[in-house]
Write an enzyme that holds these catalytic residues in place. Structure first.
Site, PDB file in Angstrom:
ATOM      1  CG  PHE A 111      -0.158   0.667   6.323  1.00  0.00           C
ATOM      2  CD1 PHE A 111      -0.979   1.219   7.292  1.00  0.00           C
ATOM      3  CD2 PHE A 111      -0.163   1.236   5.057  1.00  0.00           C
ATOM      4  CE1 PHE A 111      -1.791   2.305   7.014  1.00  0.00           C
ATOM      5  CE2 PHE A 111      -0.968   2.321   4.763  1.00  0.00           C
ATOM      6  CZ  PHE A 111      -1.782   2.862   5.744  1.00  0.00           C
ATOM      7  CE  LYS A 112      -0.825   5.684   9.385  1.00  0.00           C
ATOM      8  NZ  LYS A 112      -1.653   4.528   9.734  1.00  0.00           N
ATOM      9  CG  ASP A 113       7.604   1.494   9.026  1.00  0.00           C
ATOM     10  OD1 ASP A 113       7.813   2.640   9.451  1.00  0.00           O
ATOM     11  OD2 ASP A 113       7.662   0.472   9.753  1.00  0.00           O
ATOM     12  CG  LEU A 116       5.631   8.081   6.642  1.00  0.00           C
ATOM     13  CD1 LEU A 116       4.882   8.001   7.956  1.00  0.00           C
ATOM     14  CD2 LEU A 116       6.060   9.514   6.355  1.00  0.00           C
TER      15      LEU A 116
END
Ligand SMILES: *Cc1c(COP(=O)(O)O)cnc(C)c1O
Length: 494
Positions: A111-113, A116
């Site tokens: 989920f960091k995408d 980011l």
């Protein structure tokens, strides 16, 4: 809209300034001076839009120094064919009142995408708006997912460089390969002997080294961070709570205006805090359920009002939630206290010196109104992965499993049968070994071989970026002791 520090409200910046700075000089975190509202009529409009347009609409409310055209440009670049689902953050219906919000369709499968892939656009535009002439070097200490997502987001972005440090023996085989094979002319990756704390302490030391800062400024660089305390990382996450609500309404499971629950696998408190901001804007949310693994500091905090970091640290199969100090909690406590900066300064000083603080009655009851919490053991994590696959033919990763388990327990304990969304934070293929074990398989093999094995066992297709790892060349295989990290940065910024 202006942004203020949680520790000193007289510090106030535009959004472009807050994003470029990341952290306030007084150690506080930036929060919007007012939380903008979203009405049911607006949400109804968003129900008919695609993800990118929902993102522009929501982010515009917080970023009034950015134009709509700019935001459209960012969302089409950040959420385009770098995702393997054109819905970007699709909602999967498990049964009539259980949904999974899949946040792992981006290039690094976690989920960091969501944040980011957006932050580099927000940051470079902010630098231009601020008239900043130096180049920015992003420094990251990672326990796995953030490092790769930041590398992928900043790779070959103009006016930026990025250096990532990860603990030499503290990340999964797949995570290591993902980082070591990163492409781009502005990227660096190095492993550090020790654990995540060693890497993180090393990075913090670099940030606080005034002489280094001067030397780098002479070379035309300044340092910044891509970790989740930056407002530019939090804001893109507010969008997917609103988007998920629209999709659940569109599915017919609830009527527009009915409240739903979200259950979030939590580490640094960034993801669930974005859900809180969405709720404060006016999104119909009943409870935000905070799920932890064996590192249950937040479960204790939400049930007792005592935050106590003096406890044993567990290394678990959901490593992105192995954390004792959840930085973003400071923002929540600030909001719940009625923006009482003096209180926050006191709590954070206690946390620093004694490792523990207790919030007052008012904050505790505000916490109870919006939040519930629970934790999940290693055995329970594996059991629910196995059960969900065998009974529902749906494969989830270890972090998502923690949340699903906690949500089921919450339902049993409270009888609350509100339609609920489990926030699904990683592809099961990022954690092949633990997922295979949960399915009763032997996982004692090379990380790459386990990818094929998981496909054979489950018939679930592996994400393309993970399959592609097999043909990737290793570019970065260096390691250093933590004392040498400064030198690595100076050599990197020639
Ligand atoms: C980072 C991460 C989390 C924790 O999110 P926070 O915003 O730090 O609370 C949960 N699951 C996965 C897969 C992650 O990468």
């Amino acid at each position: 809209m202006r942004y203020q520090s949680t520790r000193d409200k007289s510090i106030s910046f535009t959004s472009a300034e807050a994003i470029a700075r990341g952290l306030s000089r007084d150690g506080g975190l930036f929060v919007p001076e007012e939380i903008p509202a979203i009405t049911i009529e607006e949400i109804e409009k968003l129900c008919g839009m695609k993800y990118q347009d929902r993102a522009v609409y929501v982010m515009k409310k917080y970023l009034d120094d950015f134009s709509e055209a700019e935001l459209q440009d960012f969302t089409s670049k950040g959420y385009g064919d770098n995702y393997d689902s054109d819905k970007i953050a699709p909602v999967y219906k498990l049964d009539d009142n259980t949904f999974f919000l899949e946040l792992w369709h981006g290039p690094t499968c976690a989920f960091k995408d969501m944040a980011l892939q957006m932050l580099p656009h927000l940051l470079t535009a902010s630098l231009i708006k601020n008239g900043e002439e130096k180049q920015v070097c992003i420094l990251v200490a990672t326990s796995g997912d953030t490092g790769k997502a930041a590398l992928e987001g900043f790779s070959d972005v103009d006016r930026t460089k990025i250096m990532v440090f990860y603990p030499k023996d503290g990340v999964s085989d797949i995570q290591k390969l993902q980082m070591a094979s990163q492409s781009g002319n502005n990227v660096g990756v190095c492993s550090v002997v020790g654990n995540f704390d060693d890497a993180q302490t090393g990075v913090k030391k670099i940030f606080s080294d005034a002489e280094l800062r001067e030397r780098l400024a002479e070379k035309g660089y300044f340092l910044s961070s891509a970790n989740s305390i930056n407002w530019g990382r939090l804001l893109p996450q507010v969008v997917y709570y609103i988007s998920a609500y629209c999709d659940v309404v569109n599915s017919g499971a609830v009527k527009l205006g009915d409240a739903i629950n979200f259950c979030v696998p939590t580490g640094n408190f960034g993801n669930i805090l974005a859900g809180y901001y969405a709720k404060m804007m006016g999104l119909p949310v009943n409870k935000l359920i905070c799920a932890s693994n064996s590192n249950d500091v937040l479960t204790e905090f939400i049930s007792t009002g005592v935050y106590n970091r003096n406890r044993k640290f567990f290394t678990t199969i959901s490593p992105s939630m192995d954390i004792l100090v959840s930085s973003n909690l400071e923002r929540l406590v600030f909001e719940l206290s009625g923006k009482d900066e003096e209180k926050i300064r006191g709590y954070m000083a206690d946390l620093n010196t004694k490792g523990v603080y207790t919030v007052d009655e008012k904050i505790k009851s505000a916490l109870d109104a919006d939040f519930a919490a629970g934790c999940c053991s290693e055995e329970e994590t594996k059991a629910i992965i196995g059960k969900t696959f065998s009974e529902k033919n749906y494969l989830i990763d270890t972090h998502t499993a923690v949340a699903y388990h906690v949500m089921e327990e919450y339902r049993k304990d409270t009888g609350d049968d509100t339609v609920s969304v489990v926030v699904s934070t990683a592809s099961p293929y990022k954690f092949c070994a633990a997922v295979l074990e949960a399915l009763g398989q032997d996982a004692n093999d090379d990380g790459l071989k386990l990818i094929d094995k998981l496909t054979e066992v489950t018939g679930v297709e592996a994400p393309k970026p993970i399959v592609a790892l097999k043909d990737k060349k290793i570019r970065f295989d260096g390691w250093v002791n933590k004392e040498e990290m400064i030198k690595v940065v100076e050599d990197f910024l020639v």
